[in-house]
Design a protein around this motif. Sequence first.
Motif, PDB file in Angstrom:
ATOM      1  N   GLU A  80      49.634  12.758   3.801  1.00  0.00           N
ATOM      2  CA  GLU A  80      48.508  13.583   4.345  1.00  0.00           C
ATOM      3  C   GLU A  80      47.098  12.931   4.399  1.00  0.00           C
ATOM      4  O   GLU A  80      46.706  12.302   3.438  1.00  0.00           O
ATOM      5  CB  GLU A  80      48.251  14.784   3.536  1.00  0.00           C
ATOM      6  CG  GLU A  80      47.049  15.877   4.014  1.00  0.00           C
ATOM      7  CD  GLU A  80      47.176  17.229   3.148  1.00  0.00           C
ATOM      8  OE1 GLU A  80      47.903  17.287   2.051  1.00  0.00           O
ATOM      9  OE2 GLU A  80      46.430  17.641   3.644  1.00  0.00           O
ATOM     10  N   HIS A  81      46.493  12.839   5.621  1.00  0.00           N
ATOM     11  CA  HIS A  81      45.377  11.982   5.635  1.00  0.00           C
ATOM     12  C   HIS A  81      44.578  12.380   6.744  1.00  0.00           C
ATOM     13  O   HIS A  81      44.747  13.398   7.525  1.00  0.00           O
ATOM     14  CB  HIS A  81      45.779  10.512   6.151  1.00  0.00           C
ATOM     15  CG  HIS A  81      46.471  10.279   7.314  1.00  0.00           C
ATOM     16  ND1 HIS A  81      47.816  10.625   7.782  1.00  0.00           N
ATOM     17  CD2 HIS A  81      46.221  10.095   8.790  1.00  0.00           C
ATOM     18  CE1 HIS A  81      48.493  10.318   8.939  1.00  0.00           C
ATOM     19  NE2 HIS A  81      47.115  10.240   9.418  1.00  0.00           N
ATOM     20  N   LEU A  82      43.270  11.914   7.031  1.00  0.00           N
ATOM     21  CA  LEU A  82      42.249  12.218   8.069  1.00  0.00           C
ATOM     22  C   LEU A  82      41.904  11.051   8.700  1.00  0.00           C
ATOM     23  O   LEU A  82      42.112   9.939   8.117  1.00  0.00           O
ATOM     24  CB  LEU A  82      41.229  13.185   7.460  1.00  0.00           C
ATOM     25  CG  LEU A  82      40.214  12.614   6.708  1.00  0.00           C
ATOM     26  CD1 LEU A  82      39.174  11.341   7.126  1.00  0.00           C
ATOM     27  CD2 LEU A  82      39.531  13.805   6.145  1.00  0.00           C
ATOM     28  N   HIS A  83      41.232  11.215   9.995  1.00  0.00           N
ATOM     29  CA  HIS A  83      40.829   9.975  10.516  1.00  0.00           C
ATOM     30  C   HIS A  83      39.498  10.360  11.049  1.00  0.00           C
ATOM     31  O   HIS A  83      39.099  11.286  11.202  1.00  0.00           O
ATOM     32  CB  HIS A  83      41.287   9.706  12.101  1.00  0.00           C
ATOM     33  CG  HIS A  83      42.931   9.630  11.976  1.00  0.00           C
ATOM     34  ND1 HIS A  83      43.358   8.148  11.380  1.00  0.00           N
ATOM     35  CD2 HIS A  83      43.785  10.156  11.891  1.00  0.00           C
ATOM     36  CE1 HIS A  83      44.661   8.299  11.474  1.00  0.00           C
ATOM     37  NE2 HIS A  83      45.111   9.448  11.904  1.00  0.00           N
ATOM     38  N   GLU A  84      38.355   9.465  11.023  1.00  0.00           N
ATOM     39  CA  GLU A  84      36.828   9.663  11.229  1.00  0.00           C
ATOM     40  C   GLU A  84      36.564   9.701  12.701  1.00  0.00           C
ATOM     41  O   GLU A  84      35.431   9.703  12.950  1.00  0.00           O
ATOM     42  CB  GLU A  84      36.169   8.466  10.641  1.00  0.00           C
ATOM     43  CG  GLU A  84      36.429   8.526   9.117  1.00  0.00           C
ATOM     44  CD  GLU A  84      35.257   7.591   8.365  1.00  0.00           C
ATOM     45  OE1 GLU A  84      34.966   6.675   8.937  1.00  0.00           O
ATOM     46  OE2 GLU A  84      34.946   7.911   7.064  1.00  0.00           O
ATOM     47  N   TYR A 125      43.050  17.292   8.200  1.00  0.00           N
ATOM     48  CA  TYR A 125      44.031  16.940   7.471  1.00  0.00           C
ATOM     49  C   TYR A 125      45.387  17.061   8.387  1.00  0.00           C
ATOM     50  O   TYR A 125      45.673  18.082   8.919  1.00  0.00           O
ATOM     51  CB  TYR A 125      44.289  17.246   6.140  1.00  0.00           C
ATOM     52  CG  TYR A 125      43.260  16.968   5.081  1.00  0.00           C
ATOM     53  CD1 TYR A 125      42.869  15.670   4.843  1.00  0.00           C
ATOM     54  CD2 TYR A 125      42.282  18.019   4.540  1.00  0.00           C
ATOM     55  CE1 TYR A 125      42.013  15.248   3.967  1.00  0.00           C
ATOM     56  CE2 TYR A 125      41.490  17.482   3.673  1.00  0.00           C
ATOM     57  CZ  TYR A 125      41.119  16.266   3.245  1.00  0.00           C
ATOM     58  OH  TYR A 125      40.291  15.719   2.424  1.00  0.00           O
ATOM     59  N   HIS A 126      46.282  16.010   8.326  1.00  0.00           N
ATOM     60  CA  HIS A 126      47.311  15.961   9.177  1.00  0.00           C
ATOM     61  C   HIS A 126      48.432  15.008   8.585  1.00  0.00           C
ATOM     62  O   HIS A 126      47.916  14.191   7.762  1.00  0.00           O
ATOM     63  CB  HIS A 126      47.071  15.796  10.508  1.00  0.00           C
ATOM     64  CG  HIS A 126      46.836  14.216  10.981  1.00  0.00           C
ATOM     65  ND1 HIS A 126      45.417  14.094  10.917  1.00  0.00           N
ATOM     66  CD2 HIS A 126      47.192  13.131  11.442  1.00  0.00           C
ATOM     67  CE1 HIS A 126      45.246  12.754  11.122  1.00  0.00           C
ATOM     68  NE2 HIS A 126      46.502  12.390  11.361  1.00  0.00           N
ATOM     69  N   ARG A 127      49.731  14.936   9.117  1.00  0.00           N
ATOM     70  CA  ARG A 127      50.684  14.070   8.653  1.00  0.00           C
ATOM     71  C   ARG A 127      51.696  13.929  10.012  1.00  0.00           C
ATOM     72  O   ARG A 127      51.772  15.011  10.761  1.00  0.00           O
ATOM     73  CB  ARG A 127      51.405  14.357   7.560  1.00  0.00           C
ATOM     74  CG  ARG A 127      52.063  15.461   7.475  1.00  0.00           C
ATOM     75  CD  ARG A 127      52.835  15.886   6.157  1.00  0.00           C
ATOM     76  NE  ARG A 127      53.517  17.285   6.358  1.00  0.00           N
ATOM     77  CZ  ARG A 127      54.062  17.843   5.367  1.00  0.00           C
ATOM     78  NH1 ARG A 127      53.887  17.411   4.087  1.00  0.00           N
ATOM     79  NH2 ARG A 127      54.778  19.009   5.414  1.00  0.00           N
TER      80      ARG A 127
HETATM   81 NI    NI Z   1      46.741  10.246  11.444  1.00  0.00          NI
END
Ligand code: NI
Length: 174
Positions: A80-84, A125-127
């Motif tokens: 699980e992560h995010l991007h700016e 937040y996504h994956r």
């Molecule tokens: Ni991503």
Amino acid sequence: MKAYWFDNLPGDQREAHDSGREVSSEYLNKLGIMYFNYPNVEDVNSLAAKRKYKNRDEITISPTTMGDVYEDKVKMFFNEHLHEDEEIRYILDGGGFFDVRSDGDEWVRIKLEKYDLMIMPAGIYHRFTTDTQNYTKAMRLFKEDPKWTPLNRGAETDNNEYREAYLKMRDGSA
Ligand code: NI
Ligand code: KMT
């Protein structure tokens, strides 16, 4: 393209994990997600131009192209992560799943197939995972210099300014 609530059952992440409860495109729009099906790449080009995207690349996620690192990559994308920055994902061939967090912090699974295009807002937040075909060929479009470095979820990303801006947009608070 089809969206539904993830079933949260154990098992291979590449299986459908379909709870049978669908998620509407209106709800996805509330999360800041838009999607289209563009068989003609010209439509992708004009959308990218209109939204002032400057960069793109292509990636093929499969054991054939990635060899031994394929399984590691698939695991990495599923953290699980995010991007700016806002990013576009356009499926050129094969398919895959993007899971995004709902406002109640549940997983919504978005199934993308050939020619599906999704706009993901900064800070969500996504994956991602391939499906059981083990084959995703995708164009990744970036507004600025490619900064696809995932920021994995944790105390730091919860306080990230792009995360906070996203929540304001999603929840409509000032
Ligand atoms: Ni991503
Ligand atoms: C992402 O943002 O998690 C990805 O770009 C995954 C690979 S692109 C299909």
